[in-house]
Enzyme design. Structure first.
Site, PDB file in Angstrom:
ATOM      1  N   LYS A 177      -5.682  -2.846 -13.611  1.00 10.74           N
ATOM      2  CA  LYS A 177      -6.107  -1.444 -13.508  1.00 10.74           C
ATOM      3  C   LYS A 177      -5.280  -0.786 -12.398  1.00 10.74           C
ATOM      4  O   LYS A 177      -5.495  -1.054 -11.223  1.00 10.74           O
ATOM      5  CB  LYS A 177      -7.604  -1.387 -13.156  1.00 10.74           C
ATOM      6  CG  LYS A 177      -8.344  -0.152 -13.628  1.00 10.74           C
ATOM      7  CD  LYS A 177      -7.873   1.159 -13.031  1.00 10.74           C
ATOM      8  CE  LYS A 177      -8.436   1.410 -11.650  1.00 10.74           C
ATOM      9  NZ  LYS A 177      -7.944   2.705 -11.085  1.00 10.74           N
ATOM     10  N   GLU A 252      -6.775  -7.579  -0.361  1.00  8.20           N
ATOM     11  CA  GLU A 252      -5.724  -7.165   0.586  1.00  8.20           C
ATOM     12  C   GLU A 252      -6.013  -5.726   0.952  1.00  8.20           C
ATOM     13  O   GLU A 252      -5.868  -4.829   0.119  1.00  8.20           O
ATOM     14  CB  GLU A 252      -4.360  -7.342  -0.104  1.00  8.20           C
ATOM     15  CG  GLU A 252      -3.230  -7.494   0.887  1.00  8.20           C
ATOM     16  CD  GLU A 252      -2.634  -6.165   1.256  1.00  8.20           C
ATOM     17  OE1 GLU A 252      -3.206  -5.506   2.156  1.00  8.20           O
ATOM     18  OE2 GLU A 252      -1.623  -5.783   0.667  1.00  8.20           O
ATOM     19  N   CYS A 286       0.549  -0.946   3.445  1.00 11.21           N
ATOM     20  CA  CYS A 286      -0.528  -1.740   4.064  1.00 11.21           C
ATOM     21  C   CYS A 286      -0.029  -2.426   5.321  1.00 11.21           C
ATOM     22  O   CYS A 286      -0.742  -2.521   6.305  1.00 11.21           O
ATOM     23  CB  CYS A 286      -1.101  -2.737   3.079  1.00 11.21           C
ATOM     24  SG  CYS A 286       0.136  -3.604   2.125  1.00 11.21           S
ATOM     25  N   GLU A 385      -6.719   3.304  10.187  1.00 14.21           N
ATOM     26  CA  GLU A 385      -5.518   3.289   9.355  1.00 14.21           C
ATOM     27  C   GLU A 385      -5.259   4.721   8.895  1.00 14.21           C
ATOM     28  O   GLU A 385      -6.038   5.287   8.127  1.00 14.21           O
ATOM     29  CB  GLU A 385      -5.741   2.356   8.155  1.00 14.21           C
ATOM     30  CG  GLU A 385      -4.483   2.091   7.374  1.00 14.21           C
ATOM     31  CD  GLU A 385      -4.696   1.175   6.170  1.00 14.21           C
ATOM     32  OE1 GLU A 385      -5.763   1.266   5.527  1.00 14.21           O
ATOM     33  OE2 GLU A 385      -3.798   0.378   5.861  1.00 14.21           O
TER      34      GLU A 385
END
Ligand code: NAP
Ligand code: MG
Length: 483
Positions: A177, A252, A286, A385
């Protein structure tokens, strides 16, 4: 506009080897203009059911293929991707906004994942265990079966390949997906897999919304393993869904990774790498080097050099191949802007801070390269983040302080260490609480295992370990007999 993507272009789901168009579709936005340039299927429970069933059917024969056969197919797939490299790079650049040359690197990484696991798959085997002498005791490694893969929009092709290549090599059948914001390269990847000769149903792609296709897939009782890359809140939902079905999850979830520059580092080498570690893909990585921790002896000099690089960074639409493209969406632009506004009160803004001036930047989701200095370790911009082209700089006095600051966030994905002192480098490698440490570089290949600590998630991507992680071990014991 590139020639591949027609304005009316409609991209399907790929289920059981068929192109499937759904009643409803999702508009696919070009982040450089904010305008739709294609549509993609919007899958729901029905399509996810069909895809999981197709994968299950395919698995009944795929599980009986030899490692050599799967390796050959993966290798052919790598060749087919290579043949379509320009097309894929243009599509990825248009869909995500990333500079064309960075999209080309992503395609090369995609090829490398399939090549790497095609080479490695024959090195997966069990062992013979010296137990009782009247029986033969051994292990084998088996695929899970049907694996679900949910990926984000920042490196769609790279992350799809990172997770699919080891899963397929290990003998699983996959349902992927992609993110609604950048789904097109995943659809093309599945089409090219068919062209390379993968049997129908081995690789299925169900584009759609997270709350629909994503939740349907991660909670589906027909999957045996789920891999997710994305945000912490959604990662938690994936883990809950996996727990409900008692299947393993690999998560992750990003990071707030530091580049740590010691006083003896070679600033000529450090400066361009530290800049690109946060400007690459507009900071939407990331493993971005989002925090610069720098020894106070070289702090002023390094900040001044970084300011020069940030000031000379070219900004534009990805397919014009600037240094810096737009961020992915209006929502992401807003998230970055809000954190930068908080940062203005917390730290010293050295460069950037918002949308670049000029008519060319009014419609797309452009954000200037932004540099904050004297950022306290506990400041929001040093803890959260940001996922934008925003670098925070924090000076330190000694190594213990540097490690304490580096380890002092909720995340633990990667770290960069810059020093010519081998003993200090090794001490830092031991003390840093993260999954990967890079010394005098900030790049890693497909070969090195990669995975988070703390809120960066769990599980492993890349390297031999990721291949093993898509198998489970079976033990067998067989009694000996002379008759
Ligand atoms: P996200 O919501 O976590 O999206 C990642 C993937 O999960 C997408 O495919 C998304 O689908 C899907 N998803 C969303 N809700 C779901 C649900 N309830 N069940 C199953 N799947 C679901 O990430 P985002 O909102 O795009 O980004 C938010 C923040 O996440 C970023 O600002 C960044 O901090 C972080 N992030 C990290 C990474 C990374 O590489 N670790 C990547 C992207 C984002 P849809 O997109 O179609 O909704
Ligand atoms: Mg897009």
């Amino acid at each position: 506009m590139n020639k591949l993507v027609k304005p009316e272009g409609a991209y399907p789901a790929i289920i059981g080897g068929e192109r499937v168009f759904t009643a409803q579709s999702i508009e696919v936005i070009d982040p450089a203009t904010g305008k739709a340039f294609a549509t993609v299927a919007r899958c729901g429970a029905q399509e996810v059911d069909l895809a999981v069933a197709a994968a299950r059917r395919a698995f009944s024969t795929w599980r009986l293929t030899t490692a050599a056969e799967r390796g050959r197919l993966l290798s052919r797939f790598a060749q087919v991707i290579t043949q379509h490299a320009d097309e894929l790079a243009a599509l990825e650049s248009r869909d995500t906004g990333k500079p064309l040359r960075q999209a080309k690197v992503d395609v090369a990484f995609s090829v490398r994942y399939f090549e790497y696991y095609s080479n490695m798959v024959e090195a997966v085997f069990g062992s013979v265990i010296p137990a009782a002498t009247d029986r033969f005791t051994f292990t084998t490694r088996e695929a899970y079966g049907v694996t679900g893969h949910i990926i984000p929009w920042n490196y769609p092709l790279g992350i799809a390949s990172r997770t699919l290549a080891p899963a397929l090599a290990a003998g699983n059948c996959c349902v992927l997906k992609p993110a609604e914001q950048a789904p097109l390269s995943s659809v093309r990847l599945a089409e090219l897999a068919l062209e390379a000769g993968f049997p129908a149903g081995v690789l299925n792609v169900v584009p759609g919304l997270g709350a629909e296709a994503g939740a349907d897939l991660s909670g589906h009782t027909g999957i045996d393993h789920v891999s997710f890359t994305g945000s912490v809140p959604v990662g938690r939902k994936i883990a809950e869904a996996a727990a409900g079905n008692l299947i393993p999850a690999a998560l992750e979830l990003g990071g707030k990774s530091p580049n740590i520059v010691l006083a003896d580092a070679d600033l000529d080498v450090v400066t361009p790498v530290v800049a690109s570690a946060i400007l690459q893909n507009a900071g939407q990585t990331c493993s971005a080097g989002a925090r610069l921790l720098v020894h106070r002896d070289v702090h002023t000099e390094l900040v001044s050099r970084l300011k020069d690089i940030f000031a000379s960074t070219t900004i534009g639409a990805g397919n014009t191949d600037p240094d810096l493209g737009p961020v992915i969406s209006a929502l992401q632009h807003q998230r970055v802007s809000e954190l930068v506004e908080i940062g203005r009160d917390e730290a010293e803004l050295i460069h950037g801070g918002g949308r670049p001036a000029g008519a060319a930047y009014e419609e797309g989701y452009f954000f200037e390269p932004t540099l904050f200095d004297h950022v306290a370790p506990q400041a929001a911009i040093a803890q959260r983040e940001i996922f934008g082209p925003v670098l925070t700089v924090t000076p330190f006095g000694d190594l213990e302080e540097a490690v304490a600051i580096a380890n002092g966030t909720d995340y633990g994905l990667v770290a960069g260490v810059w020093t010519r002192n081998i003993g200090r480098a090794n001490w830092m490698i031991r003390e840093l609480h993260c999954g990967q440490v890079m010394v005098n570089t900030f790049s890693n290949g497909v070969e090195l295992p990669f995975g988070g600590r703390k809120k960066s998630g769990y599980g492993v991507e890349k390297g031999y370990d990721a291949l093993l992680a898509f198998t489970h071990v079976k033990g067998a014991v067989v009694m000996m007999s002379k008759d």
